[in-house]
Design a protein around this motif. Structure first.
Motif, PDB file in Angstrom:
ATOM      1  N   VAL A 129     -51.895   6.927  23.141  1.00  0.00           N
ATOM      2  CA  VAL A 129     -51.676   6.922  24.592  1.00  0.00           C
ATOM      3  C   VAL A 129     -50.213   7.273  24.852  1.00  0.00           C
ATOM      4  O   VAL A 129     -49.310   6.715  24.228  1.00  0.00           O
ATOM      5  N   VAL A 130     -49.983   8.192  25.780  1.00  0.00           N
ATOM      6  CA  VAL A 130     -48.643   8.644  26.135  1.00  0.00           C
ATOM      7  C   VAL A 130     -48.390   8.309  27.598  1.00  0.00           C
ATOM      8  O   VAL A 130     -49.222   8.591  28.456  1.00  0.00           O
ATOM      9  N   THR A 131     -47.232   7.706  27.876  1.00  0.00           N
ATOM     10  CA  THR A 131     -46.757   7.629  29.253  1.00  0.00           C
ATOM     11  C   THR A 131     -45.466   8.428  29.341  1.00  0.00           C
ATOM     12  O   THR A 131     -44.572   8.274  28.514  1.00  0.00           O
ATOM     13  N   THR A 132     -45.378   9.281  30.351  1.00  0.00           N
ATOM     14  CA  THR A 132     -44.254  10.205  30.453  1.00  0.00           C
ATOM     15  C   THR A 132     -43.128   9.688  31.346  1.00  0.00           C
ATOM     16  O   THR A 132     -42.111  10.366  31.501  1.00  0.00           O
ATOM     17  N   GLY A 133     -43.300   8.512  31.942  1.00  0.00           N
ATOM     18  CA  GLY A 133     -42.257   7.981  32.811  1.00  0.00           C
ATOM     19  C   GLY A 133     -42.022   8.816  34.045  1.00  0.00           C
ATOM     20  O   GLY A 133     -40.920   8.852  34.581  1.00  0.00           O
ATOM     21  N   GLY A 134     -43.064   9.473  34.518  1.00  0.00           N
ATOM     22  CA  GLY A 134     -42.969  10.279  35.731  1.00  0.00           C
ATOM     23  C   GLY A 134     -42.860  11.766  35.493  1.00  0.00           C
ATOM     24  O   GLY A 134     -42.982  12.553  36.440  1.00  0.00           O
ATOM     25  N   ARG A 135     -42.614  12.193  34.257  1.00  0.00           N
ATOM     26  CA  ARG A 135     -42.520  13.629  33.973  1.00  0.00           C
ATOM     27  C   ARG A 135     -43.915  14.258  33.999  1.00  0.00           C
ATOM     28  O   ARG A 135     -44.922  13.597  33.712  1.00  0.00           O
ATOM     29  N   PRO A 136     -44.021  15.543  34.341  1.00  0.00           N
ATOM     30  CA  PRO A 136     -45.330  16.208  34.343  1.00  0.00           C
ATOM     31  C   PRO A 136     -45.976  16.182  32.952  1.00  0.00           C
ATOM     32  O   PRO A 136     -45.323  16.469  31.948  1.00  0.00           O
ATOM     33  N   ILE A 137     -47.238  15.880  32.916  1.00  0.00           N
ATOM     34  CA  ILE A 137     -47.950  15.817  31.638  1.00  0.00           C
ATOM     35  C   ILE A 137     -47.987  17.190  30.969  1.00  0.00           C
ATOM     36  O   ILE A 137     -47.984  17.298  29.732  1.00  0.00           O
ATOM     37  N   ALA A 138     -47.975  18.231  31.757  1.00  0.00           N
ATOM     38  CA  ALA A 138     -48.027  19.585  31.203  1.00  0.00           C
ATOM     39  C   ALA A 138     -46.841  19.866  30.283  1.00  0.00           C
ATOM     40  O   ALA A 138     -46.927  20.727  29.396  1.00  0.00           O
ATOM     41  N   GLU A 139     -45.728  19.144  30.463  1.00  0.00           N
ATOM     42  CA  GLU A 139     -44.567  19.351  29.609  1.00  0.00           C
ATOM     43  C   GLU A 139     -44.825  18.957  28.161  1.00  0.00           C
ATOM     44  O   GLU A 139     -44.059  19.326  27.270  1.00  0.00           O
TER      45      GLU A 139
END
Length: 431
Positions: free
Chosen positions: A292-302
């Motif tokens: 599971v990944v959380t990006t902290g608000g960054r776009p998942i596409a990155e």
């Protein structure tokens, strides 16, 4: 009713624990004012506290810090961070505190400050009769010097045996006289401008000039300091409930029996997922685990193309997620590590900036996980570390021990007890 004034630098990971404290105190019917950056105004008022804006010279958007041109790493980077992010805004912080805590017609009974809010140490430089008590709420690792521990910034755990104190004495001399001498000179100049004298304490010992320290952690996560010169209490992390919200459509997959591994780079050092998130994804792509990944608000596409065993979201409700985790892979944010330990989750830590190497060193020292001693681990190293944490029960046992300490901690009640004692003029036991 008591009046609490909370103060924090405008950094998400520093403000958030104090928001939980503010909500608890306001819920008791106490008056709470909160000095913070303007972008946190809504979050502050939502707790029931009164928002006080930091002056422009002390306010900045922490989300932009990671987007600046990369600076030096290691000690040079830590010096630059302390000077630019924490030391130079301190005079404006102090001026605001003086207005609200000394010159006000309704001054607070106590100031509770983030340890990096150096304006609080400037306020504490006044005689006690001229100011309210000042308490540090420990949202970062303890920095206090001691012959029993290596100096903060070197990320070195205590040694077992007779060489520990001689080694520490040499390292303390190096840090004070060479590595951080320029920063100390700037700190002394700041104190001279306000008080007409130097600071009277080394940079990392400013907490010791306050009236008490309430550390938002457990004793088993901090190096013992038998000779601390300031009252230290451990309240455990103050963890707010999540705000709710819609769960992702894959949420039920967390209960299918595969070990769940969470990886995140937090909310600031998350602009480059190739530091930790992408190497973890690649390391575990063929493992029998749900990543599971959380990006902290960054776009998942990155993140790029995701293997079949990876699920991603910008944010997730941590109070619902962490009880399901087998391992937490992190760059070492203090709050996130405390959250994992509160749930008995062992860790793999890879952090190289700010206080993250110190957090990682404490994870290894406490036995609750593995410190990879880099901010850019290779996938092979991550794979070995995650397999070790999953396969060796000692890591989860150590994390469970810390979870027990945190469960036994008294949270905001500990802080209130310290404040009440200071308001009555009582002398708290040292250490």
């Amino acid at each position: 009713m008591p009046h609490y004034l909370l103060a924090s630098v405008p950094i998400h990971g520093h403000v958030t624990p104090l928001l939980a404290i503010a909500a608890d105190l306001a819920g008791r019917g106490d008056r709470v004012t909160f000095l913070a950056g303007r972008r946190f105004a809504g979050a502050v008022t939502a707790t029931g506290a009164e928002f006080l804006p930091l002056p422009a010279d002390a306010d900045y958007d922490d989300r932009l810090l990671a987007e600046r041109k990369p600076g030096p790493g290691g000690i040079a980077g830590l010096r630059a961070d302390i000077t630019g992010t924490f030391l130079r805004p301190a005079r404006a912080q102090y001026d605001a505190l003086h207005v609200h805590a000394v010159a006000s017609s309704t001054p607070p009974d106590v100031v509770i400050a983030d340890p990096t809010f150096i304006g609080a140490a400037l306020l504490a430089g006044h005689d006690r009769e001229q100011r309210p008590p000042v308490v540090s709420a420990g949202v970062v690792p303890l920095t206090l010097s001691s012959p029993a521990v290596a100096p903060f910034g070197l990320a070195r755990a205590p040694l077992r045996g007779p060489l520990n104190r001689p080694r520490n004495a040499v390292l303390h001399a190096l840090v004070r006289r060479v590595l951080f001498a320029p920063v100390q000179a700037e700190l002394d100049a700041l104190f001279r401008a306000v008080h007409g004298r130097p600071a009277g304490a080394f940079l990392f010992d400013l907490q010791g000039t306050l009236d008490a320290v309430v550390q938002l952690s457990a004793p088993g996560f901090e190096y013992p300091r038998p000779d601390a010169g300031v009252p230290i209490r451990f309240a455990g992390p103050i963890i707010p409930a999540s705000a709710g919200g819609e769960l992702p459509p894959w949420w039920d997959e967390l209960g299918t029996g595969r070990p769940v591994v969470l990886v995140t780079q937090g909310t600031i050092a998350n602009t480059d997922p190739t530091e930790l998130i992408r190497p973890t994804i690649d390391a575990l792509a063929d493992e029998d685990a749900l990543v599971v990944v959380t990006t902290g608000g960054r776009p998942i596409a990155e993140l790029g193309a995701l293997p079949g065993n990876v699920r991603a979201a910008q944010y997730l409700p941590y109070d619902l997620l962490f009880p399901r985790l087998a391992v937490f892979v992190t760059n070492g944010g203090y709050g996130g590590v405390q959250y994992a330990l509160a749930h008995g989750v062992p860790l793999v830590v890879a952090g190289a900036t700010e206080d993250k190497p110190e957090v990682a060193a404490r994870v290894a020292w406490s036995g609750t996980g593995i410190d990879l001693r880099t901010g850019r681990p290779a996938p092979a190293a991550l794979r070995r570390a995650v397999r070790s944490v999953l396969g060796e029960p000692r890591y989860r046992s150590a994390a469970a021990r810390l979870a027990g300490e945190i469960a036994a901690a008294r949270g905001v009640d500990e802080l209130v007890e310290v404040v009440d004692a200071l308001r009555r003029g009582e002398r708290l036991p040292i250490g």
